[in-house]
Design a protein around this motif. Structure first.
Motif, PDB file in Angstrom:
ATOM      1  N   GLY A 156     -40.748 -31.431  -2.322  1.00 25.37           N
ATOM      2  CA  GLY A 156     -39.455 -31.082  -2.901  1.00 25.37           C
ATOM      3  C   GLY A 156     -39.419 -29.651  -3.412  1.00 25.37           C
ATOM      4  O   GLY A 156     -38.438 -28.925  -3.215  1.00 25.37           O
ATOM      5  N   LYS A 184     -34.799 -28.699   3.826  1.00 21.80           N
ATOM      6  CA  LYS A 184     -34.909 -30.063   3.291  1.00 21.80           C
ATOM      7  C   LYS A 184     -36.280 -30.656   3.633  1.00 21.80           C
ATOM      8  O   LYS A 184     -36.914 -30.260   4.614  1.00 21.80           O
ATOM      9  CB  LYS A 184     -33.796 -30.928   3.858  1.00 21.80           C
ATOM     10  CG  LYS A 184     -32.418 -30.433   3.442  1.00 21.80           C
ATOM     11  CD  LYS A 184     -31.378 -31.474   3.725  1.00 21.80           C
ATOM     12  CE  LYS A 184     -30.007 -30.953   3.397  1.00 21.80           C
ATOM     13  NZ  LYS A 184     -29.640 -31.067   2.019  1.00 21.80           N
ATOM     14  N   PRO A 185     -36.745 -31.616   2.814  1.00 20.85           N
ATOM     15  CA  PRO A 185     -38.066 -32.209   3.049  1.00 20.85           C
ATOM     16  C   PRO A 185     -38.245 -32.805   4.449  1.00 20.85           C
ATOM     17  O   PRO A 185     -39.323 -32.677   5.031  1.00 20.85           O
ATOM     18  CB  PRO A 185     -38.177 -33.281   1.966  1.00 20.85           C
ATOM     19  CG  PRO A 185     -37.342 -32.749   0.849  1.00 20.85           C
ATOM     20  CD  PRO A 185     -36.183 -32.066   1.532  1.00 20.85           C
TER      21      PRO A 185
END
Length: 150
Positions: free
Chosen positions: A17, A26-27
């Protein structure tokens, strides 16, 4: 899509994160990139939790730049990353140091001999003399290592 990314804090490990926030992705994209870029291997701990180190955050930023800002395809970015990493390995092998954002001043042996005559009373800053001596020693070590590799 030029987006200013936040500075990377002085930490040893970053969660997925945190890396997502630091790199603007984004992850799930990071997990996908792990499959596509073999150089990207975060440490995994309990429950397969990923922990990234500073150099991996820099690598992710480089990948992001290639894909999002320079318009490379995944395949093209993979090839470019392999080229960049090989170039860095070659430079390290040749005794060159990769210091991003630091101006490198090239000196030869004559320049270093001239520095031997510097005394604290010279117009040079007194604090510079120990640094110049250290630089001379590092230069000599680099020469020895280059000679040993031959």
């Amino acid at each position: 899509m030029e987006k200013t990314l936040p500075p990377i804090p002085a930490k040893r490990y970053f969660t997925i994160g945190e890396v997502g926030d630091l790199c603007g992705v984004k992850p799930h994209v990071l997990r996908y990139w792990e499959q596509e870029f073999t150089q990207l291997r975060p440490m995994k701990r309990r429950g397969n939790r990923r922990y990234y180190q500073h150099h991996e955050v820099l690598m992710i930023r480089r990948i992001r730049d290639l894909l999002y800002d320079q318009g490379f395809t995944i395949s093209g970015a993979r090839n470019k990353m392999q080229e960049l990493l090989q170039t860095e390995r070659d430079k390290k092998r040749n005794g060159e140091v990769m210091l991003e954002g630091v101006e490198v001043i090239e000196l030869d042996a004559d320049d270093l001999d001239d520095m031997d005559s510097l005394l604290p009373g010279d117009p040079f800053d007194e604090t510079a003399v120990p640094l110049l001596q250290l630089r001379r020693e590092l230069f000599e070590i680099r020469e020895l290592l280059a000679f040993a590799d031959q």
